[in-house]
Design a protein around this motif. Structure first.
Motif, short mmCIF file in Angstrom:
data_model
loop_
_atom_site.label_atom_id
_atom_site.label_comp_id
_atom_site.label_asym_id
_atom_site.label_seq_id
_atom_site.Cartn_x
_atom_site.Cartn_y
_atom_site.Cartn_z
N ALA A 49 0.83 -1.21 0.00
CA ALA A 49 0.00 0.00 0.00
C ALA A 49 0.86 1.26 0.00
O ALA A 49 0.58 2.21 -0.73
CB ALA A 49 -0.92 -0.01 1.22
N PHE A 50 1.93 1.25 0.79
CA PHE A 50 2.82 2.41 0.88
C PHE A 50 3.44 2.71 -0.48
O PHE A 50 3.47 3.87 -0.93
CB PHE A 50 3.91 2.16 1.92
CG PHE A 50 4.95 3.24 2.00
CD1 PHE A 50 4.69 4.43 2.65
CD2 PHE A 50 6.19 3.06 1.42
CE1 PHE A 50 5.64 5.44 2.72
CE2 PHE A 50 7.16 4.06 1.49
CZ PHE A 50 6.88 5.25 2.14
N GLY A 51 3.97 1.68 -1.14
CA GLY A 51 4.59 1.87 -2.45
C GLY A 51 3.61 2.41 -3.47
O GLY A 51 3.94 3.30 -4.27
N ALA A 52 2.37 1.89 -3.45
CA ALA A 52 1.36 2.35 -4.40
C ALA A 52 0.99 3.80 -4.15
O ALA A 52 0.85 4.60 -5.09
CB ALA A 52 0.13 1.45 -4.31
N VAL A 53 0.81 4.16 -2.88
CA VAL A 53 0.43 5.54 -2.54
C VAL A 53 1.51 6.53 -2.97
O VAL A 53 1.23 7.55 -3.62
CB VAL A 53 0.16 5.67 -1.02
CG1 VAL A 53 0.08 7.14 -0.62
CG2 VAL A 53 -1.12 4.96 -0.64
N VAL A 54 2.76 6.23 -2.62
CA VAL A 54 3.85 7.14 -2.94
C VAL A 54 4.00 7.31 -4.45
O VAL A 54 4.14 8.44 -4.95
CB VAL A 54 5.18 6.63 -2.33
CG1 VAL A 54 6.36 7.45 -2.84
CG2 VAL A 54 5.10 6.70 -0.81
N ALA A 55 3.97 6.21 -5.20
CA ALA A 55 4.12 6.28 -6.65
C ALA A 55 3.02 7.12 -7.28
O ALA A 55 3.29 7.98 -8.14
CB ALA A 55 4.13 4.88 -7.25
N ASP A 56 1.78 6.91 -6.86
CA ASP A 56 0.67 7.64 -7.47
C ASP A 56 0.67 9.11 -7.06
O ASP A 56 0.26 9.97 -7.84
CB ASP A 56 -0.66 6.98 -7.12
CG ASP A 56 -0.83 5.66 -7.83
OD1 ASP A 56 -0.22 5.48 -8.91
OD2 ASP A 56 -1.57 4.79 -7.33
N GLN A 57 1.13 9.41 -5.84
CA GLN A 57 1.25 10.81 -5.45
C GLN A 57 2.31 11.52 -6.29
O GLN A 57 2.16 12.67 -6.68
CB GLN A 57 1.61 10.92 -3.97
CG GLN A 57 0.49 10.55 -3.01
CD GLN A 57 -0.71 11.47 -3.08
OE1 GLN A 57 -1.85 11.04 -2.90
NE2 GLN A 57 -0.48 12.74 -3.34
N ILE A 58 3.39 10.80 -6.59
CA ILE A 58 4.44 11.38 -7.43
C ILE A 58 3.91 11.65 -8.83
O ILE A 58 4.12 12.73 -9.39
CB ILE A 58 5.67 10.45 -7.48
CG1 ILE A 58 6.37 10.42 -6.11
CG2 ILE A 58 6.65 10.90 -8.57
CD1 ILE A 58 7.50 9.41 -6.03
N PHE A 59 3.21 10.67 -9.41
CA PHE A 59 2.66 10.86 -10.75
C PHE A 59 1.62 11.98 -10.76
O PHE A 59 1.52 12.74 -11.73
CB PHE A 59 2.05 9.56 -11.26
CG PHE A 59 3.06 8.56 -11.73
CD1 PHE A 59 3.98 8.89 -12.71
CD2 PHE A 59 3.09 7.29 -11.20
CE1 PHE A 59 4.92 7.97 -13.15
CE2 PHE A 59 4.03 6.36 -11.62
CZ PHE A 59 4.95 6.70 -12.61
N PHE A 60 0.83 12.08 -9.68
CA PHE A 60 -0.14 13.17 -9.57
C PHE A 60 0.57 14.53 -9.61
O PHE A 60 0.16 15.44 -10.34
CB PHE A 60 -0.93 13.01 -8.26
CG PHE A 60 -1.89 14.14 -7.99
CD1 PHE A 60 -3.20 14.08 -8.43
CD2 PHE A 60 -1.49 15.25 -7.26
CE1 PHE A 60 -4.10 15.11 -8.17
CE2 PHE A 60 -2.37 16.29 -6.99
CZ PHE A 60 -3.68 16.23 -7.44
N GLN A 61 1.65 14.66 -8.84
CA GLN A 61 2.39 15.91 -8.79
C GLN A 61 3.08 16.21 -10.12
O GLN A 61 3.18 17.37 -10.53
CB GLN A 61 3.42 15.88 -7.66
CG GLN A 61 2.81 15.89 -6.26
CD GLN A 61 2.13 17.22 -5.95
OE1 GLN A 61 2.28 18.21 -6.65
NE2 GLN A 61 1.36 17.24 -4.87
#
Length: 203
Positions: A49-61
């Motif tokens: 879950a942590f890896g998925a959240v961080v990756a998608d937040q990066i792509f969002f930014q």
């Protein structure tokens, strides 16, 4: 520290990194490793879950702050991006919760959301909820099918020498096929004009 302890120590971090880029494969692998008691199931679940959240937040930014950069422009030219935009406009909450489960939308979706008017805080909250649900599903798949994986490995153990010789053959063929496919795609992109997705209002 033996190999088992080393895997137990760095395994969750490797799963977190893999979940951000490989998605379901890493999540399922985390469940299998938890089944084999290399680290606890909760560690595999949280790491995924942590890896998925961080990756998608990066792509969002990336989508929100670098909309005119080549990488974002390239993503916006993909047909899946235009479909993601349509879903975001019609079902913003549902799409954020579901895009991880839809093949082909994993990378383009958070960038498209970043280009939309959806506030960062709203996306962050829904992103965490979606990542927890996604992680629970695929980590449990790996955990529950862990015994099957172990039986396959045990059955193939007597033939490990033959398999070590044989595995590079399909691997090489797969690599050549991927290179050929990439070259063909680039040639097609040069021959056909790029698809321009509709602009999305800035937040």
């Amino acid at each position: 520290m033996d190999l088992g302890q080393l895997v137990g120590a760095i395994g969750p971090w490797a799963i977190a990194l893999g979940a951000g880029f490989e998605g379901e494969t890493a999540a399922i692998a985390g469940g299998v490793m938890a089944h084999r008691s290399l680290f606890p199931l909760w560690a595999a679940f949280l790491a995924t879950a942590f890896g998925a959240v961080v990756a998608d937040q990066i792509f969002f930014q990336i989508g929100r702050r670098f909309r005119d950069r080549p990488f974002v422009i390239h993503v916006r030219q993909k047909p899946a991006f235009a479909k993601a935009v349509g879903f975001i406009e019609r079902y913003p909450t549902g799409f954020i919760l579901a895009f991880r489960f839809v093949y082909g939308f994993r990378t383009v979706s958070p960038i498209a959301i970043g280009l939309s008017t959806i506030p960062l805080r709203r996306f962050a909250v829904l992103n965490v909820v979606a990542a927890l649900l996604w992680s629970a599903v695929f980590t449990m798949i790996g955990y529950l099918f862990g015994p099957t994986v172990d039986r396959i490995i045990e059955a193939l153990a007597p033939h490990k020498t033959e398999l070590m010789i044989a595995f590079p053959i399909p691997g090489t063929c797969l690599l050549l096929w991927l290179l050929w496919r990439r070259r063909r795609q680039r040639r097609r992109e040069r021959m056909n004009p790029p698809f321009h997705a509709p602009e999305i209002a800035e937040s």
